[in-house]
Write a protein that holds these residues in place. Structure first.
Motif, mmCIF file in Angstrom:
data_model
loop_
_atom_site.group_PDB
_atom_site.id
_atom_site.type_symbol
_atom_site.label_atom_id
_atom_site.label_comp_id
_atom_site.label_asym_id
_atom_site.label_seq_id
_atom_site.Cartn_x
_atom_site.Cartn_y
_atom_site.Cartn_z
ATOM 1 N N ALA A 158 -31.696 39.417 7.256
ATOM 2 C CA ALA A 158 -32.084 38.508 6.167
ATOM 3 C C ALA A 158 -30.911 38.062 5.293
ATOM 4 N N PRO A 159 -30.051 38.980 4.796
ATOM 5 C CA PRO A 159 -28.958 38.508 3.932
ATOM 6 C C PRO A 159 -28.056 37.476 4.621
ATOM 7 N N ILE A 171 -29.875 34.118 4.879
ATOM 8 C CA ILE A 171 -29.965 33.432 3.571
ATOM 9 C C ILE A 171 -28.595 32.909 3.151
ATOM 10 N N MET A 172 -27.560 33.717 3.366
ATOM 11 C CA MET A 172 -26.199 33.285 3.008
ATOM 12 C C MET A 172 -25.785 32.071 3.829
ATOM 13 N N LEU A 221 -41.833 48.750 18.677
ATOM 14 C CA LEU A 221 -41.567 47.331 18.391
ATOM 15 C C LEU A 221 -41.655 47.045 16.888
ATOM 16 N N ALA A 222 -42.603 47.681 16.206
ATOM 17 C CA ALA A 222 -42.739 47.489 14.759
ATOM 18 C C ALA A 222 -41.468 47.959 14.046
ATOM 19 N N THR A 264 -38.529 45.559 14.919
ATOM 20 C CA THR A 264 -38.679 44.270 14.233
ATOM 21 C C THR A 264 -38.376 44.410 12.749
ATOM 22 N N HIS A 265 -38.894 45.477 12.140
ATOM 23 C CA HIS A 265 -38.641 45.726 10.716
ATOM 24 C C HIS A 265 -37.137 45.793 10.453
ATOM 25 N N VAL A 321 -35.326 42.326 10.914
ATOM 26 C CA VAL A 321 -35.594 41.367 9.836
ATOM 27 C C VAL A 321 -34.828 41.755 8.571
ATOM 28 N N VAL A 322 -34.898 43.027 8.196
ATOM 29 C CA VAL A 322 -34.244 43.467 6.948
ATOM 30 C C VAL A 322 -32.728 43.301 7.041
ATOM 31 N N ASN A 349 -22.428 38.184 4.967
ATOM 32 C CA ASN A 349 -23.624 39.027 4.854
ATOM 33 C C ASN A 349 -23.927 39.385 3.408
#
Lengths: 176, 200
Positions: A26-27, A30-31, A14-15, A18-19, A22-23, A103
């Motif tokens: 994210a772009p 934010i865009m 799961l870690a 999830t990592h 998220v990575v 993206n």
């Protein structure tokens, strides 16, 4: 101890998942927020708008350069199914036109070099073709349907910005 | 069985938390992380030449989206950011600095000041940057301060900049710069000159 092996492996998986989520997300996230802000501030769809000189009051995205004049066109190829014809009018000083997808991928940049530059932007999945006869531009296929096209022109003084304001109406971002 | 279910639940919550935190930290997305940066260092200026390029890692892409959205690819522009003076102390608007550089191998370059939220500082000094058009060939110098020096022409205003940073942009870098940035670019020095009482 043996009873913990399953939960530990599940937690580790799961870690990692999830990592990665998220990575990678994210772009785009934010865009999307930035494009919403641009829309709220009146940045046009399928048309270039010349931003005022960059100051604390006029900045809309992070780290703008106060020495550049920015013209921006938002695009949505779901609303321009044949694509867009894009042109940056000629400018004597440094200029470039950059295409960003939703993206944040900078999938095309053309430098002005004192000349007008043109491109045809096609929707995702379209066949990439050579430009029409007569020296018109080669087409580029957008990675996804939405994004922004940004023209940068060097304009460190008010006089230079005024020159940009005179030629910017020659920029084009128009559905085919 | 409930005990085993609880163990899975706790491990799952912990896994998601660790995954999310590590992703935010490695991508520079934590609220306390606010600067661009990178593995290339030029005298205290940090940059990543993969910015805006297809070769950028997912972590670099996320960092740039947060701190430098719509950045150009390296063939068109490269970016370096500096947050500390020559002595290693963080920049603050309470102090005056002298930035000194040499000829920079690019068609055009600039140094711009940003506040701790990655925006231009909220002032009306009309002195947000210093660029190649004001630098003579060879060595150049400017004052970074909240108050204007005697020569306003060579001033970058830090008024309302708080714990600011400086970004060096090189547009159309010269041939060879991308292969050997450390060898070809002399990163400008930033000397702290003085500070307001109580802030040193």
């Amino acid at each position: 101890m043996k009873n913990w092996i399953g939960p530990v492996i599940a937690g580790a998986v799961l870690a990692l998942v999830t990592h990665a989520v998220v990575v990678i997300a994210a772009p785009g996230f934010i865009m999307d927020r930035a494009m919403s802000v641009l829309k709220k501030r009146g940045s046009p769809l399928h048309d270039f708008g010349l931003s005022p000189r960059m100051t604390a009051e006029t900045q809309t995205v992070v780290r703008p350069s106060p020495d550049l004049a920015y013209s921006l066109c938002r695009f949505d190829l779901d609303q321009a199914e044949q694509g867009l014809r894009v042109r940056m009018a000629a400018y004597d000083n440094y200029s470039s036109i950059s295409f960003f997808d939703s993206n944040t991928n900078n999938f095309l940049t053309l430098r002005g070099e004192g000349q007008a530059r043109e491109a045809i932007l096609l929707p995702p999945g379209a066949a990439r073709t050579a430009g029409p006869p007569g020296g018109l531009p080669e087409a580029v296929v957008a990675p996804n349907a939405t994004g922004v096209i940004l023209i940068r022109r060097l304009a460190p003084t008010q006089q230079a910005y005024d020159t940009v304001a005179e030629i910017a109406p020659g920029d084009l971002c128009q559905p085919l | 069985m409930p005990k085993r279910l609880t163990a899975y639940l706790l491990a799952g919550i912990l896994g998601v938390a660790i995954g999310a935190f590590s992703a935010l930290a490695m991508s520079g997305l934590l609220p306390t992380e606010r600067r661009t940066g990178g593995p290339v260092e030029l005298n205290g200026w940090y940059g990543d030449l993969t910015t805006g390029s297809a070769g950028a890692s997912p972590w670099v892409r996320a960092r740039i989206a947060r701190h430098g959205l719509l950045a150009l690819a390296n063939s068109e522009a490269i970016y370096f950011t500096r947050t500390r003076d020559d002595s290693g102390r963080p920049f603050t608007e309470d102090c005056r600095y002298r930035i000194t550089g040499q000829s920079i191998p690019a068609r055009w370059w600039s140094v711009t000041l940003y506040n701790d939220r990655n925006f231009l500082p909220d002032n009306r000094d009309n002195a947000l940057s210093y660029d190649a058009s004001r630098a003579d060939d060879g060595t150049w110098s400017a004052i970074v301060a909240a108050e204007a020096p005697a020569n306003r022409r060579d001033w970058i205003s830090s008024r309302a900049g708080g714990a600011f940073d400086l970004t060096l942009r090189l547009y159309v870098p010269a041939d060879g710069v991308l292969d050997d940035p450390e060898g070809m670019i002399a990163g400008p020095s930033v000397e702290r000159l003085s500070c307001d009482e109580g802030s040193a």
